[in-house]
Write a protein that holds these residues in place. Structure first.
Motif, PDB file in Angstrom:
ATOM      1  N   MET A 208       0.768  -1.198  -0.071  1.00  0.00           N
ATOM      2  CA  MET A 208       0.015   0.130   0.078  1.00  0.00           C
ATOM      3  C   MET A 208       0.693   1.082  -0.109  1.00  0.00           C
ATOM      4  O   MET A 208       0.318   2.200  -0.327  1.00  0.00           O
ATOM      5  N   GLY A 209       2.026   1.196   0.819  1.00  0.00           N
ATOM      6  CA  GLY A 209       2.881   2.293   0.744  1.00  0.00           C
ATOM      7  C   GLY A 209       3.373   2.921  -0.558  1.00  0.00           C
ATOM      8  O   GLY A 209       3.911   4.120  -0.959  1.00  0.00           O
ATOM      9  N   THR A 210       3.232   1.825  -1.770  1.00  0.00           N
ATOM     10  CA  THR A 210       3.532   2.237  -2.948  1.00  0.00           C
ATOM     11  C   THR A 210       2.870   3.381  -3.530  1.00  0.00           C
ATOM     12  O   THR A 210       3.369   4.142  -4.474  1.00  0.00           O
ATOM     13  N   VAL A 211       1.867   3.746  -3.071  1.00  0.00           N
ATOM     14  CA  VAL A 211       0.991   4.783  -3.493  1.00  0.00           C
ATOM     15  C   VAL A 211       1.608   6.017  -3.044  1.00  0.00           C
ATOM     16  O   VAL A 211       1.675   7.129  -3.791  1.00  0.00           O
ATOM     17  N   MET A 212       2.337   6.218  -2.025  1.00  0.00           N
ATOM     18  CA  MET A 212       2.857   7.386  -1.728  1.00  0.00           C
ATOM     19  C   MET A 212       4.364   7.588  -2.476  1.00  0.00           C
ATOM     20  O   MET A 212       4.713   8.786  -2.639  1.00  0.00           O
ATOM     21  N   LEU A 213       4.921   6.220  -2.490  1.00  0.00           N
ATOM     22  CA  LEU A 213       5.994   6.342  -3.401  1.00  0.00           C
ATOM     23  C   LEU A 213       5.821   7.049  -4.834  1.00  0.00           C
ATOM     24  O   LEU A 213       6.583   7.796  -5.384  1.00  0.00           O
ATOM     25  N   ALA A 214       4.659   6.414  -5.383  1.00  0.00           N
ATOM     26  CA  ALA A 214       4.266   6.619  -6.878  1.00  0.00           C
ATOM     27  C   ALA A 214       3.807   8.241  -6.822  1.00  0.00           C
ATOM     28  O   ALA A 214       4.239   8.917  -7.799  1.00  0.00           O
ATOM     29  N   GLY A 215       3.238   8.707  -5.888  1.00  0.00           N
ATOM     30  CA  GLY A 215       2.802  10.018  -5.792  1.00  0.00           C
ATOM     31  C   GLY A 215       4.094  10.785  -5.599  1.00  0.00           C
ATOM     32  O   GLY A 215       4.250  12.189  -6.396  1.00  0.00           O
ATOM     33  N   THR A 216       5.080  10.491  -4.816  1.00  0.00           N
ATOM     34  CA  THR A 216       6.182  11.567  -4.334  1.00  0.00           C
ATOM     35  C   THR A 216       7.002  11.469  -5.678  1.00  0.00           C
ATOM     36  O   THR A 216       7.554  12.643  -5.866  1.00  0.00           O
ATOM     37  N   LEU A 217       7.327  10.365  -6.166  1.00  0.00           N
ATOM     38  CA  LEU A 217       8.250  10.193  -7.461  1.00  0.00           C
ATOM     39  C   LEU A 217       7.621  11.216  -8.607  1.00  0.00           C
ATOM     40  O   LEU A 217       8.356  11.955  -9.251  1.00  0.00           O
ATOM     41  N   ALA A 218       6.271  11.265  -8.705  1.00  0.00           N
ATOM     42  CA  ALA A 218       5.696  12.137  -9.810  1.00  0.00           C
ATOM     43  C   ALA A 218       5.755  13.524  -9.497  1.00  0.00           C
ATOM     44  O   ALA A 218       5.971  14.222 -10.451  1.00  0.00           O
ATOM     45  N   MET A 219       5.673  13.957  -8.259  1.00  0.00           N
ATOM     46  CA  MET A 219       5.544  15.141  -7.768  1.00  0.00           C
ATOM     47  C   MET A 219       6.923  15.747  -7.530  1.00  0.00           C
ATOM     48  O   MET A 219       7.192  16.983  -7.708  1.00  0.00           O
ATOM     49  N   GLY A 220       8.025  14.961  -7.428  1.00  0.00           N
ATOM     50  CA  GLY A 220       9.360  15.098  -7.026  1.00  0.00           C
ATOM     51  C   GLY A 220       9.454  15.495  -5.510  1.00  0.00           C
ATOM     52  O   GLY A 220      10.628  16.094  -5.308  1.00  0.00           O
ATOM     53  N   THR A 221       8.588  15.687  -4.952  1.00  0.00           N
ATOM     54  CA  THR A 221       8.899  16.146  -3.418  1.00  0.00           C
ATOM     55  C   THR A 221       7.647  15.375  -2.688  1.00  0.00           C
ATOM     56  O   THR A 221       6.474  15.188  -3.296  1.00  0.00           O
ATOM     57  N   LEU A 222       7.809  15.253  -1.341  1.00  0.00           N
ATOM     58  CA  LEU A 222       6.659  15.010  -0.708  1.00  0.00           C
ATOM     59  C   LEU A 222       5.507  15.709  -0.675  1.00  0.00           C
ATOM     60  O   LEU A 222       5.682  17.055  -0.686  1.00  0.00           O
ATOM     61  N   PRO A 223       3.970  15.443  -0.293  1.00  0.00           N
ATOM     62  CA  PRO A 223       3.041  16.275  -0.508  1.00  0.00           C
ATOM     63  C   PRO A 223       2.897  16.919   1.139  1.00  0.00           C
ATOM     64  O   PRO A 223       3.421  16.419   1.674  1.00  0.00           O
ATOM     65  N   ASP A 224       2.239  17.974   0.864  1.00  0.00           N
ATOM     66  CA  ASP A 224       1.812  18.664   2.251  1.00  0.00           C
ATOM     67  C   ASP A 224       0.628  17.809   3.154  1.00  0.00           C
ATOM     68  O   ASP A 224       0.922  17.618   4.034  1.00  0.00           O
ATOM     69  N   TRP A 225       0.044  17.148   2.040  1.00  0.00           N
ATOM     70  CA  TRP A 225      -1.178  16.700   2.655  1.00  0.00           C
ATOM     71  C   TRP A 225      -1.487  15.177   1.860  1.00  0.00           C
ATOM     72  O   TRP A 225      -1.235  15.219   0.899  1.00  0.00           O
ATOM     73  N   TYR A 226      -1.899  14.177   2.637  1.00  0.00           N
ATOM     74  CA  TYR A 226      -2.112  12.857   2.324  1.00  0.00           C
ATOM     75  C   TYR A 226      -3.721  12.659   2.581  1.00  0.00           C
ATOM     76  O   TYR A 226      -3.975  12.315   3.833  1.00  0.00           O
ATOM     77  N   LEU A 227      -4.562  12.328   1.794  1.00  0.00           N
ATOM     78  CA  LEU A 227      -6.116  12.064   1.918  1.00  0.00           C
ATOM     79  C   LEU A 227      -6.287  10.635   1.593  1.00  0.00           C
ATOM     80  O   LEU A 227      -6.073  10.105   0.350  1.00  0.00           O
ATOM     81  N   GLN A 228      -6.904   9.865   2.510  1.00  0.00           N
ATOM     82  CA  GLN A 228      -7.631   8.688   2.124  1.00  0.00           C
ATOM     83  C   GLN A 228      -8.916   8.454   3.116  1.00  0.00           C
ATOM     84  O   GLN A 228      -8.753   8.723   4.125  1.00  0.00           O
TER      85      GLN A 228
END
Length: 422
Positions: A208-228
């Motif tokens: 499930m953590g690959t969701v954060m990995l995919a998002g961060t790699l696409a954005m180039g940085t960690l997000p301010d918010w993660y929603l689920q």
């Protein structure tokens, strides 16, 4: 060289993996995988296994299922947001999303099935409200690995696959998700049956953590918010643990994303406990639970025994991320799901619609600012498209039971079925 060891958040001991679900010293905490690779590199591997550096497996299974992240235009414009990113976890070929079960549970199921085949001999048992069971059924159909699945009778039609599933024992029980979990726990007392483990399983959490990995790699940085939207909250825990690894990687920022997690009213036990600052969930957090569960829009969000107060669980994760929890009405969820479909062009899973409604309210209330970087996990969707494009084989139950069915009868069926795989 396995590429990882396991650690306990309570005693900090490190140990090797033998499909281990709990600390060998008996500590009550969620053990974590400690990977030897600090900076992640994407592998030339199928689907979710491209993130193998941070998955507790040695090799991979064939799959095209992986989280797909893109910057929103239509939905962002409708909500007045300048930096909204969507991780879509379902079936949507145009954006490269091929989770054919329609759910991000495939990202858990493939690494979990691979991990058990590498670490022990036995048959895995899965209890589900529908989405998790369907994901594990799909892996079984594709690989031939046997699996025992227990679901509420109301969820029987949700267990379908894109190939005939010959290696599944499907048991339905009259009751809800918690009843399925209870029966599954009893089945796991039989020799040769292993629980998939839920939140205790590092393969499920890191999948499930690959969701954060995919998002961060696409954005180039960690997000301010993660929603689920959450039933057990395991996805939130997984996002936090992935964020810890991304911060340690050193290339994606040092600020921990804030978690904003939602439950579907009127069944909101974690929301009630969190808003009162309590580590424990009490009976009064689930008044008339059966009726409340019958009233929700997304029944996959109705876990009565979530990993909330355990060390490393939802409570600790919210503390560590300055996180928030909120309830969402079914009416708002339906409306938000329609908004997502009209803006983005694909149907979201009801649980994802709950999350959408939560996002909209967070923007309205000012909790989320218009220019903040937001990563929203659309945990499933594309069912209409999948029904059109993909073969569908509905798995018929092998045995239908009630809470009054003698366990000896169920045990006999399970053990007879298992003889084929002995």
């Amino acid at each position: 060289m396995t590429g990882y060891t396991l650690t306990c958040p309570v005693c900090n001991k490190e140990f090797h993996d033998s499909y281990t679900l709990t600390c060998p010293s008996g500590c009550q905490g969620l053990i974590r995988a400690q990977y030897t690779t600090r900076q992640i590199t994407l592998h030339d591997a199928p689907g979710v296994f491209k993130y193998m550096d941070w998955l507790p497996v040695i090799s991979s299974l064939p799959t095209r299922a992986e989280p797909v992240c893109f910057k929103s235009e239509g939905l962002a414009r409708a909500l007045g947001l300048s930096d909204l990113w969507i991780v879509f976890s379902g079936y949507w070929p145009e954006v490269g999303a091929f989770a054919v079960s329609g759910s991000f549970k495939e990202f858990e199921a493939f690494p979990t099935m691979q991990r058990i085949s590498e670490r022990t001999k036995g048959i895995i048992q899965v209890s589900s409200a529908g989405n998790t069971g369907r994901a594990f059924a799909e892996v079984s159909a594709q690989t031939g690995q046997p699996v025992i699945i227990v679901v509420p009778e109301s969820a029987r039609d949700r267990i379908f696959t894109t190939l005939p599933a010959h290696d599944i024992l499907l048991i339905t029980i009259s009751g809800d998700y918690t009843d399925a979990i209870s029966l599954g726990n009893r089945i796991c007392t039989l020799p040769g049956v292993f629980p998939e483990g839920g939140a205790k399983n590092v393969a499920r959490r890191d999948g499930m953590g690959t969701v954060m990995l995919a998002g961060t790699l696409a954005m180039g940085t960690l997000p301010d918010w993660y929603l689920q939207a959450v039933g057990s909250g395991t996805g939130g825990i997984a996002a936090y643990e992935a964020s810890l690894r991304l911060i340690a990687d050193g290339r994606f920022g040092t600020k921990m994303p804030r978690l904003l997690l939602f439950q579907n009213e009127p069944f909101i036990p974690m929301v009630r406990a969190w808003q009162e600052g309590r580590r424990e969930i009490r009976d009064e957090d689930m008044p008339d639970a059966e009726h409340a569960i019958s009233q929700v829009y997304s029944d996959v969000l109705t876990n009565r025994t979530p990993p909330y107060g355990i060390a490393g669980g939802v409570f600790d994760t919210l503390i560590a991320t300055s996180g928030l929890m909120a309830g969402v009405s079914s009416e708002d969820a339906k409306e938000a799901g329609n908004l997502f479909s009209s803006c983005e062009g694909i149907d979201p899973d009801p649980a994802a619609a709950v999350c959408m409604a939560g996002l909209r309210e967070a923007v309205r209330s000012g909790t989320i600012k218009p220019d903040e970087k937001i990563l929203i996990n659309i945990t499933g969707g594309g069912y209409a498209r999948g029904a059109k494009d993909l073969p569908r084989f509905v798995k018929e139950p092998d045995i239908m039971v009630s809470k009054e069915t003698p366990f000896e009868k169920i045990s006999a069926v399970v053990q007879e079925w298992m003889r084929y795989y002995a």
